[in-house]
Scaffold this motif. Structure first.
Motif, PDB file in Angstrom:
ATOM      1  N   THR A 130      23.256  65.916  43.146  1.00  0.00           N
ATOM      2  CA  THR A 130      22.785  67.233  43.085  1.00  0.00           C
ATOM      3  C   THR A 130      21.662  67.842  42.012  1.00  0.00           C
ATOM      4  O   THR A 130      21.018  68.454  42.224  1.00  0.00           O
ATOM      5  CB  THR A 130      23.998  68.372  42.940  1.00  0.00           C
TER       6      THR A 130
ATOM      7  N   SER B 103      36.044  74.438  46.715  1.00  0.00           N
ATOM      8  CA  SER B 103      35.301  74.821  45.564  1.00  0.00           C
ATOM      9  C   SER B 103      36.300  75.118  44.682  1.00  0.00           C
ATOM     10  O   SER B 103      36.046  75.085  43.347  1.00  0.00           O
ATOM     11  CB  SER B 103      34.568  75.894  46.277  1.00  0.00           C
TER      12      SER B 103
ATOM     13  N   TYR C 256      37.368  72.074  36.406  1.00  0.00           N
ATOM     14  CA  TYR C 256      36.520  72.238  35.153  1.00  0.00           C
ATOM     15  C   TYR C 256      37.028  72.987  34.248  1.00  0.00           C
ATOM     16  O   TYR C 256      36.734  72.692  33.170  1.00  0.00           O
ATOM     17  CB  TYR C 256      35.334  73.077  35.836  1.00  0.00           C
TER      18      TYR C 256
ATOM     19  N   THR D 284      33.207  67.629  35.115  1.00  0.00           N
ATOM     20  CA  THR D 284      32.015  67.929  35.683  1.00  0.00           C
ATOM     21  C   THR D 284      31.114  67.533  36.671  1.00  0.00           C
ATOM     22  O   THR D 284      30.080  67.599  37.078  1.00  0.00           O
ATOM     23  CB  THR D 284      31.034  68.134  34.182  1.00  0.00           C
TER      24      THR D 284
ATOM     25  N   THR E 256      28.532  71.211  46.985  1.00  0.00           N
ATOM     26  CA  THR E 256      27.528  72.384  46.421  1.00  0.00           C
ATOM     27  C   THR E 256      27.984  73.588  46.636  1.00  0.00           C
ATOM     28  O   THR E 256      27.834  74.325  45.235  1.00  0.00           O
ATOM     29  CB  THR E 256      25.987  72.356  47.272  1.00  0.00           C
TER      30      THR E 256
ATOM     31  N   LEU F 179      29.761  73.842  43.222  1.00  0.00           N
ATOM     32  CA  LEU F 179      28.842  74.042  42.050  1.00  0.00           C
ATOM     33  C   LEU F 179      28.516  75.399  41.967  1.00  0.00           C
ATOM     34  O   LEU F 179      28.501  75.953  40.745  1.00  0.00           O
ATOM     35  CB  LEU F 179      27.432  73.137  42.457  1.00  0.00           C
TER      36      LEU F 179
ATOM     37  N   ARG G   8      29.232  78.106  38.701  1.00  0.00           N
ATOM     38  CA  ARG G   8      27.989  78.874  38.202  1.00  0.00           C
ATOM     39  C   ARG G   8      28.144  80.288  38.003  1.00  0.00           C
ATOM     40  O   ARG G   8      28.066  80.832  37.141  1.00  0.00           O
ATOM     41  CB  ARG G   8      26.696  78.516  38.541  1.00  0.00           C
TER      42      ARG G   8
ATOM     43  N   LYS H 192      27.489  73.663  33.456  1.00  0.00           N
ATOM     44  CA  LYS H 192      26.878  72.388  34.115  1.00  0.00           C
ATOM     45  C   LYS H 192      27.882  71.617  34.681  1.00  0.00           C
ATOM     46  O   LYS H 192      28.848  71.267  34.277  1.00  0.00           O
ATOM     47  CB  LYS H 192      25.979  71.647  33.152  1.00  0.00           C
ATOM     48  N   ALA H 193      27.626  71.428  36.102  1.00  0.00           N
ATOM     49  CA  ALA H 193      28.393  70.330  36.696  1.00  0.00           C
ATOM     50  C   ALA H 193      27.447  69.794  37.776  1.00  0.00           C
ATOM     51  O   ALA H 193      26.187  70.002  38.109  1.00  0.00           O
ATOM     52  CB  ALA H 193      29.673  71.120  37.557  1.00  0.00           C
ATOM     53  N   TYR H 194      27.962  68.473  38.454  1.00  0.00           N
ATOM     54  CA  TYR H 194      27.093  67.749  39.316  1.00  0.00           C
ATOM     55  C   TYR H 194      27.914  67.261  40.603  1.00  0.00           C
ATOM     56  O   TYR H 194      29.162  67.351  40.508  1.00  0.00           O
ATOM     57  CB  TYR H 194      26.732  66.414  38.421  1.00  0.00           C
TER      58      TYR H 194
END
Length: 413
Positions: free
Chosen positions: A17, A167, A174, A180, A193, A196, A200, A208-210
Motif C-alpha cells: 500500500t 478494519s 495498532y 503497523t 485499505t 488503513l 488515519r 503510519k500503517a501499511y
C-alpha cells in the motif's frame, strides 16, 4: 538482501500500500499481523502462504501477531465468495479457533495469537456506530471488490459490515500492540485499505500503517491451488492424513512444483536455485516435489509423521509392505479398495471383491501370469487362501496386482 526483496523473488508479493514499506522493514522491527477466520476446525494449504510470509518476516527480526477471527468468523467475509456463508454458532467458532491456534503454533511457535472476539464483544451497538461506523462512507464501501462483486447475486447487511469489523481489528492492534502492518491475500486488498483509512481517521493523518498483499495462488486451469478432486488438502491429520498430504506435493507436475518451490519452501533462495538446477539436469528425480513434500510434512505434521510417510512410500515403491506398522498401513491404504471378512477366502475371491480382477477367470489369469502378490510375496497358486493367521499384525492382508493396484483385506476377529 532485505526481506521484502526476498519475498518478491519468491513470488510472494502482489502489492504494497506504500512504497516506503521496503525502507521501513529494512530499518526497524515491525509488528505485523495476519488474520484467519475459524470457518472450519482446520486450516488447509491455502492458509499456509500468509503464515509462511509471516515466518520470513519473523526470521528477519519482525514480530508476528496472528488474529484468530472468533468475532469476524461469526459475520463471514464476502471476499472471493459468490454467495453468503453459513453463519457459525459462537460455540463452533470458539472450538474452531482453539484448533486453528494449535496449528498456527506449529508454523509460528513464537507468534502472539489473539482472538478478535476479545475486543469486538466490548462494543455495544451505539458505541460501535458512533466511534467506528462514522468513519466509513457507504460509497467507498460499495466500491470495494468484495462488495461490488456480490451486488448482483446479493449480499446481506451482515457480510456488508465485514470490512468495518476487520478494519477495527487493525485499529485495535495498532493501539494495543503498535502493529503497523497487515498481510493477507490479494482478495483482502479492500479490507486492508479500509483498515488503513480507519487508523488515519481515528488516530490522525500522521499515523503510519501499511499493507502487504500476497498473490492468489492458482493452478493452470485457474482454480485455487490446494484443491483436489476430493476437496481441500487440510492440515489436520484427521481430515487429510500425513501420507495424503505428502503425496499431494509428490504428485505435482514439474511446472507447478517449480513455481511453488519459492512460495512454499522456507529454504534459502540459493538452496532453491540448486534444487531447480537439479530438476533441469534430472527431472525424473522429482527434486522439487520431494523437497516440498518432505519440508512441509515435517513442518505441519512433525518428524515422526515424516518418517512414517517415507516408510510407506518406500514400501509402495519396493512392493514390500511387511515392514509397515499398523498405523502406517491404515494411513497408506486409506481410500484404497477394501473388503472386510471374518472367514478365510480364496485369493481369487479376494481379487474380485477388491475390484482388482473383474471375474474368476481373469483373477486366475492374473495369478498365473505372476501379477499378484500377497503381503509383498508373489503368489502363483490359484487355490491360495487368505487367512487371518497370515495377516500383517493379525489384521490386514495386502493384495497387489501389477505395480500400482492395491487392495486391503481387513480381518474381523
Amino acid at each position: 538482501m532485505h526481506v521484502l526483496e526476498q519475498l518478491k523473488q519468491r513470488q510472494l508479493v502482489y502489492g504494497v500500500t506504500d512504497s516506503e514499506l521496503e525502507d521501513v522493514l529494512s530499518k526497524q522491527a515491525v509488528t505485523f499481523y495476519v488474520g484467519i477466520d475459524p470457518t472450519a476446525d482446520s486450516m488447509h494449504i491455502g492458509h499456509l502462504i500468509p503464515l509462511l510470509v509471516a515466518h520470513h518476516l519473523v526470521a528477519a527480526g519482525h514480530k508476528a501477531i496472528v488474529v484468530i477471527g472468533g468475532g469476524t468468523g461469526l459475520i463471514g467475509d464476502p471476499s472471493g465468495k459468490s454467495e453468503e456463508r453459513n453463519l457459525l454458532t459462537l460455540e463452533a467458532s470458539m472450538a474452531n479457533a482453539t484448533a486453528l491456534s494449535n496449528q498456527v503454533r506449529r508454523i509460528l511457535p513464537n507468534a502472539h495469537i489473539v482472538n478478535n472476539l476479545d475486543w469486538i464483544k466490548t462494543y455495544d451497538l451505539i458505541t460501535f456506530l458512533r466511534d467506528i461506523g462514522k468513519h466509513f462512507g457507504i460509497n467507498a464501501m460499495l466500491a470495494k471488490d468484495s462488495v461490488k462483486n456480490r451486488l448482483e447475486t446479493g449480499i446481506s447487511f451482515t457480510e456488508f459490515t465485514y470490512q468495518i469489523i476487520q478494519s477495527l481489528d487493525f485499529l485495535e492492534l495498532y493501539r494495543r500492540e503498535g502493529c503497523t502492518l497487515q498481510i493477507g491475500g490479494q482478495e483482502q486488498w479492500g479490507n486492508i485499505t479500509a483498515g488503513l483509512d480507519l487508523i488515519r481517521k481515528a488516530e490522525g493523518h500522521e499515523a503510519k500503517a501499511y499493507g502487504l498483499v500476497i498473490p492468489l495462488i492458482t493452478k493452470e486451469d485457474g482454480t485455487k491451488f490446494g484443491k483436489t478432486a476430493s476437496g481441500a488438502v487440510w492440515l489436520d491429520d484427521n481430515r487429510t492424513t500425513p501420507y495424503e498430504f505428502y503425496q499431494y506435493w509428490i504428485n505435482l507436475d514439474d511446472t507447478t512444483a517449480l513455481a511453488r518451490l519459492g512460495q512454499f519452501s522456507l529454504k534459502p533462495l540459493a538452496t532453491l536455485e540448486s534444487i531447480r538446477k537439479a530438476m533441469a539436469d534430472a527431472p525424473h528425480e522429482r527434486h522439487a516435489q520431494k523437497a516440498l513434500a518432505e519440508e512441509l510434512t515435517l513442518l505441519i505434521h512433525g518428524e515422526d509423521a515424516r518418517t512414517q510417510v517415507q516408510n510407506i512410500s518406500r514400501a509402495f515403491f519396493a512392493g514390500d509392505v511387511r515392514a509397515l506398522d499398523v498405523h502406517e498401513i491404515e494411513m497408506g491404504f486409506k481410500g484404497m479398495p477394501a473388503y472386510e471378512t471374518a472367514q478365510p477366502i480364496t485369493l481369487v475371491e479376494a481379487l474380485m471383491q477388491l475390484g482388482l480382477s473383474s471375474s474368476r477367470r481373469e483373477a486366475r489369469t492374473h495369478i498365473d501370469q505372476n501379477a499378484v502378490s500377497v503381503n509383498g510375496e508373489k503368489q502363483t497358486d490359484t487355490d491360495a487362501m487368505i487367512i487371518r493367521e497370515a495377516a500383517l499384525h493379525g489384521r490386514y492382508t495386502i493384495v497387489r496386482r501389477g505395480k500400482k493396484h492395491y487392495g486391503v483385506i481387513r480381518h474381523k476377529a
